[in-house]
Design an enzyme around this catalytic site. Structure first.
Site, mmCIF file in Angstrom:
data_model
loop_
_atom_site.group_PDB
_atom_site.id
_atom_site.type_symbol
_atom_site.label_atom_id
_atom_site.label_comp_id
_atom_site.label_asym_id
_atom_site.label_seq_id
_atom_site.Cartn_x
_atom_site.Cartn_y
_atom_site.Cartn_z
ATOM 1 N N ILE A 24 0.823 -1.205 0.000
ATOM 2 C CA ILE A 24 0.000 0.000 0.000
ATOM 3 C C ILE A 24 0.854 1.250 0.000
ATOM 4 O O ILE A 24 0.633 2.187 -0.759
ATOM 5 C CB ILE A 24 -0.937 0.012 1.227
ATOM 6 C CG1 ILE A 24 -1.867 -1.202 1.201
ATOM 7 C CG2 ILE A 24 -1.744 1.301 1.286
ATOM 8 C CD1 ILE A 24 -2.709 -1.338 2.458
ATOM 9 N N ALA A 25 1.853 1.299 0.899
ATOM 10 C CA ALA A 25 2.659 2.518 1.044
ATOM 11 C C ALA A 25 4.012 2.155 1.620
ATOM 12 O O ALA A 25 4.175 1.140 2.308
ATOM 13 C CB ALA A 25 1.959 3.528 1.947
ATOM 14 N N VAL A 26 5.000 3.013 1.329
ATOM 15 C CA VAL A 26 6.358 2.829 1.839
ATOM 16 C C VAL A 26 6.773 4.100 2.554
ATOM 17 O O VAL A 26 6.612 5.207 2.026
ATOM 18 C CB VAL A 26 7.354 2.511 0.703
ATOM 19 C CG1 VAL A 26 8.757 2.326 1.272
ATOM 20 C CG2 VAL A 26 6.922 1.265 -0.053
ATOM 21 N N GLY A 27 7.285 3.966 3.773
ATOM 22 C CA GLY A 27 7.771 5.103 4.544
ATOM 23 C C GLY A 27 9.224 4.917 4.912
ATOM 24 O O GLY A 27 9.861 3.915 4.559
ATOM 25 N N MET A 29 10.421 4.284 7.739
ATOM 26 C CA MET A 29 10.637 3.306 8.797
ATOM 27 C C MET A 29 9.984 1.958 8.511
ATOM 28 O O MET A 29 10.462 0.929 8.961
ATOM 29 C CB MET A 29 10.097 3.854 10.115
ATOM 30 C CG MET A 29 10.374 2.973 11.303
ATOM 31 S SD MET A 29 9.895 3.783 12.831
ATOM 32 C CE MET A 29 10.484 2.562 14.002
ATOM 33 N N THR A 31 6.973 -0.429 5.803
ATOM 34 C CA THR A 31 6.141 -0.590 4.615
ATOM 35 C C THR A 31 4.788 -1.123 5.064
ATOM 36 O O THR A 31 4.719 -1.985 5.943
ATOM 37 C CB THR A 31 6.785 -1.576 3.624
ATOM 38 O OG1 THR A 31 8.078 -1.088 3.250
ATOM 39 C CG2 THR A 31 5.937 -1.714 2.372
ATOM 40 N N ASP A 139 3.045 13.478 15.997
ATOM 41 C CA ASP A 139 3.383 13.426 14.568
ATOM 42 C C ASP A 139 2.130 13.589 13.717
ATOM 43 O O ASP A 139 1.945 12.877 12.738
ATOM 44 C CB ASP A 139 4.089 12.103 14.247
ATOM 45 C CG ASP A 139 4.768 12.137 12.874
ATOM 46 O OD1 ASP A 139 5.094 13.248 12.404
ATOM 47 O OD2 ASP A 139 4.969 11.069 12.281
#
Length: 642
Positions: A24-27, A29, A31, A139
Site C-alpha cells: 500500500i505505502a512505503v515510509g 521506517m 512498509t 506526529d
C-alpha cells in the site's frame, strides 16, 4: 514498472498467519501492506518495519501497539496484533479502504470550509481521547489522517506517542515532520497535548488554503519560521473566508503554548462553537486555490463525509444543533380538516342549535390557535457557550427572565459558559417565564495524592478512587523505599490536574545487589553464595555439555556476573553435563600424518612421544587411549612413534 512485483514479501505468508497481497505505502521506517488474516479470514493492513531498523525501531513498534490498544475509539486506526517473523517486525492493523488527507489535498487543493471542518472534528475527537488517556501523538500531519470510502475519518500512526509531560531529548534530531512541529518541540523537545493542537491548526490552514503556512528552501528555514513567525490568517490567502475560521487557526497555532487550547478536546469545543456561528454560504465558500472549481458530490470525497459517522459529541456545544432539534417540537399552526363530502341522510335534519354549536366550536378553535401563536408565547433563544451576562441579555431581548443558575464540570465547554438551558432552545414558553441555565466550571480537577511508600496495588487503587488513572510504571533501585513500593509519581503529589489524568509511577526494585560469579562452582556452593547475597536461585531444566566444567558444576548463569540485581531477584543457573565423550580412532600402525589427521578430525588434540628411538620414525606404535574407547572431546591423545 510495477515495483510491488519486486517486493519479496508480496505473496508470502508472514508468521504463518498473514498472507500479504499487495503493497500500500512505503515510509522511512516501515512498509504497509494489504493482507489477509488466514486465521480469522479478514482483510487488514500489515505494517512491517524495514529489517535494517528492527533493532532500533522495535521499541517504537511496541509502544504504538500498546498505546493504540488503550484507545478504543472509532476515529483511531485499531491495532489487532504485534509480532515478529525472523528479521521482520510487524503490526497487524485495521484496514481502511480509501485515501489519506494528503491524497485529498493533492487532488483537490484547497477545500471548502464545510469539508475542512468535517475532517478536522473527528481528528480532534480521536486526539482528545488520546490526550485524556495520557498520550500525545507528536506526529500529526495529513499523511496520518485516513479517509475511508464510506466517509469515516481515522487517525493513524501512533508510533511517536509519548505519555503526557514526558520530555524527549532530541539531541540534534527533531521527531515529527517539520511543517507541523510546534515551537516548543523545536526549541527543547517537550511534547504535551498542545503540540498536537498546533499541528491540527496547521492542517486546518492547509485544508482551507491548499498550502502550508511556512515554506522554505530547507527544513532549517521552515523551523526558523515556526519559531519566529505567526501562522497567517487563512483569509489572507482566500478572500471571503469567515473571521471565525481565522480565529480557529490563530488559537490553535499560537506560538506561546499557554495561549493555545490545553488539548484537542478544548480545541474541538472551539471549532464546534465557531462552526455554529457560520452560515451555509460561509461554509460552502469555494476557494480559488481549489483544483476543481465545481464540486460533484458523487466524486468529492470530502463533500460526502456524513456527520453521523463522526464521533458523538460529548456535550452539545453547537447552539444550532439544539435549536434545530427543537424545531421538531414547536407548536404548528392548526388547520381545520376539510369537511366530508355531503350526503343526503335519512333521519331528522339538524336544527338551528346544532349549527350554533358548530360555529362556536370553530371560533373557539381559531381563538386557541391565535392565542398560542400570539405574543403570549415566545421561543427560548440559543444560550449554549454564552456567558451568564450574554445569556441574560438574550433572554431579556426575548422577553424572558433568567431563572436558577446551576454549575457543573465540563471537559468541552469553557469555564463560565452555558452548558445547557431548561427549557431547551427553541421551546415555546409563556412570555416573562424564567429559563434556568447550567454554567461550566471547566474540567473537573483533582489533587494527585501522596503515594510515596505505598505498594503498587494500593497506589493504583488510590488513584482510581481519586478519579485519576494509573499510568506508566518504571522501576528503579532504592535503598530507602522497600521493594514494590512507590518512590515517586509524575505529576508530583499535590499537583492539581484534570480528572482522568494518567499518573506515571516510579516503583522501587529494592536495594541493589552485586551478582557474584559462581560459574564453575558446585550447585550447593553456588546456591549458598547467591542466597547469602539476598538472591533467589532457579535451576534451568536443560543442561549443557562443557569441556571446561565437570558434570554438575555451574556452566552458565543469568543475569551475568558483575551486574546488579534487586534483592529478591532470581538468578537462573545452567549446570554442566560434563564434556562431550567421543570415540577415539585406532591409529596404531598408521603414519604420523594420517594418525594426526584422524585424531584431530574426531575433535582431539594430538601430542607426539618419539623418545630416543623414534626421532626419525614415522609409524605410530601406541596411543594413550586405546582405539574404540571414549574420551572427552577436545582432550589430548598422545601417540608414541617408532
Amino acid at each position: 514498472m510495477d515495483t510491488t512485483l519486486q517486493d519479496p514479501l508480496v505473496g508470502q505468508l508472514l508468521d504463518g498467519r498473514y498472507r500479504i497481497d499487495a503493497r500500500i505505502a512505503v515510509g522511512g521506517m516501515a512498509t504497509v501492506y494489504r493482507a489477509v488474516d488466514t486465521r480469522l479470514d479478514r482483510v487488514l493492513a500489515l505494517k512491517v518495519m524495514h529489517p535494517s531498523l528492527a533493532v532500533d525501531g522495535f521499541e517504537r513498534f511496541i509502544r504504538e501497539a500498546k498505546s493504540v490498544a488503550r484507545l478504543a475509539h472509532p476515529n483511531v486506526v485499531q491495532v489487532f496484533d504485534q509480532g515478529t517473523d525472523g528479521s521482520y517486525v510487524y503490526l497487524a492493523m485495521e484496514y481502511v479502504a480509501g485515501c489519506t488527507l494528503r491524497d485529498v489535498l493533492r487532488e483537490r487543493g484547497a477545500l471548502q470550509p464545510r469539508a475542512a471542518l468535517d475532517i478536522l472534528e473527528p481528528v480532534l475527537a480521536a486526539l482528545g481521547a488520546a490526550h485524556r488517556a495520557g498520550f500525545v501523538h507528536r506526529d500529526m500531519k495529513p499523511e496520518n489522517v485516513l479517509i475511508g470510502d464510506d466517509g469515516r475519518v481515522k487517525v493513524a500512526d501512533f508510533g511517536l506517542v509519548r505519555a503526557v509531560d514526558t520530555v524527549t531529548n532530541t539531541t540534534g534530531t527533531v521527531l515529527g515532520t517539520v511543517s507541523y512541529l510546534a515551537p516548543e518541540q523545536i526549541e527543547n523537545g517537550t511534547a504535551d497535548p498542545r503540540v498536537d493542537v498546533y499541528a491540527c491548526g496547521v492542517m486546518l490552514y492547509e485544508m482551507l488554503t491548499g498550502d502550508k503556512p511556512h515554506d522554505g528552501d530547507s527544513p532549517a528555514v521552515i523551523l526558523y519560521k515556526h519559531l519566529h513567525e505567526d501562522v497567517p490568517p487563512p483569509s489572507a490567502a482566500v478572500p471571503g473566508l469567515a473571521y471565525e475560521l481565522d480565529e480557529m487557526v490563530a488559537s490553535a497555532t499560537a506560538r506561546t503554548p499557554e495561549i493555545r487550547p490545553h488539548d484537542a478536546v478544548a480545541l474541538l469545543a472551539q471549532v464546534r462553537d465557531g462552526r455554529s456561528r457560520l452560515s451555509a454560504d460561509q461554509l460552502d465558500v469555494v476557494p480559488p486555490q481549489a483544483l476543481t472549481a465545481e464540486h460533484d458530490n458523487a466524486d468529492d470525497r470530502t463533500s460526502v463525509i456524513p456527520r453521523a459517522l463522526t464521533t458523538p459529541r460529548p456535550l452539545p456545544v453547537n447552539e444550532d444543533d439544539e435549536a434545530g432539534e427543537a424545531v421538531l417540537h414547536r407548536t404548528s399552526r392548526f388547520q381545520s380538516p376539510p369537511p366530508p363530502p355531503s350526503r343526503r341522510r335519512s333521519g331528522p335534519r339538524r336544527g338551528p342549535m346544532a349549527i350554533v354549536v358548530a360555529v362556536l366550536l370553530v371560533l373557539g378553535l381559531g381563538a386557541g390557535v391565535w392565542y398560542i401563536n400570539s405574543g403570549q408565547f415566545t421561543e427560548v433563544p440559543p444560550l449554549l457557550s454564552k456567558t451568564q451576562a450574554q445569556a441574560e441579555d438574550r433572554l431579556r431581548d426575548a422577553g424572558l427572565e433568567l431563572g436558577t443558575v446551576k454549575h457543573a464540570y465540563s471537559d468541552t465547554v469553557e469555564r463560565g459558559q452555558v452548558i445547557s438551558s431548561d427549557p431547551k432552545a427553541g421551546t415555546r414558553i409563556r412570555g416573562n417565564d424564567a429559563v434556568s441555565i447550567t454554567l461550566s466550571d471547566g474540567p473537573e480537577t483533582v489533587r494527585v495524592p501522596a503515594l510515596e511508600g505505598r505498594t503498587l496495588d494500593k497506589a493504583r487503587a488510590q488513584l482510581k478512587q481519586d478519579g485519576l488513572e494509573p499510568g506508566m510504571v518504571t522501576r528503579e533501585f532504592s535503598e530507602d523505599v522497600p521493594r514494590g513500593s512507590v518512590i515517586s509519581a509524575r505529576p508530583a503529589d499535590g499537583t492539581q490536574v484534570r480528572a482522568g489524568t494518567a499518573v506515571a509511577l516510579v516503583v522501587s526494585k529494592g536495594s541493589p545487589v552485586d551478582i557474584p560469579d559462581i560459574t564453575g562452582d558446585d550447585l550447593a556452593d553456588a546456591r549458598a553464595e547467591l542466597q547469602d547475597a539476598g538472591l533467589k536461585v532457579k535451576i534451568a531444566t536443560e543442561r549443557v555439555t562443557s569441556s571446561e566444567f565437570d558434570k554438575g558444576q555451574v556452566a552458565k548463569q543469568s543475569p551475568n556476573p558483575g551486574g546488579q540485581a534487586a534483592e529478591g531477584d532470581t538468578v537462573t543457573l545452567t549446570l554442566s553435563k560434563g564434556p562431550e565423550m567421543v570415540e577415539v580412532p585406532d591409529v596404531v600402525g598408521d603414519s604420523v600424518d594420517d594418525a594426526r589427521q584422524a585424531l584431530e578430525g574426531a575433535g582431539f588434540q594430538v601430542d607426539e612421544d618419539r623418545g630416543l628411538l623414534g626421532l626419525f620414525g614415522d609409524t605410530v606404535e601406541d596411543q594413550s587411549v586405546k582405539g574404540g574407547e571414549t574420551a572427552p572431546k577436545g582432550s589430548t591423545i598422545t601417540i608414541r612413534i617408532r
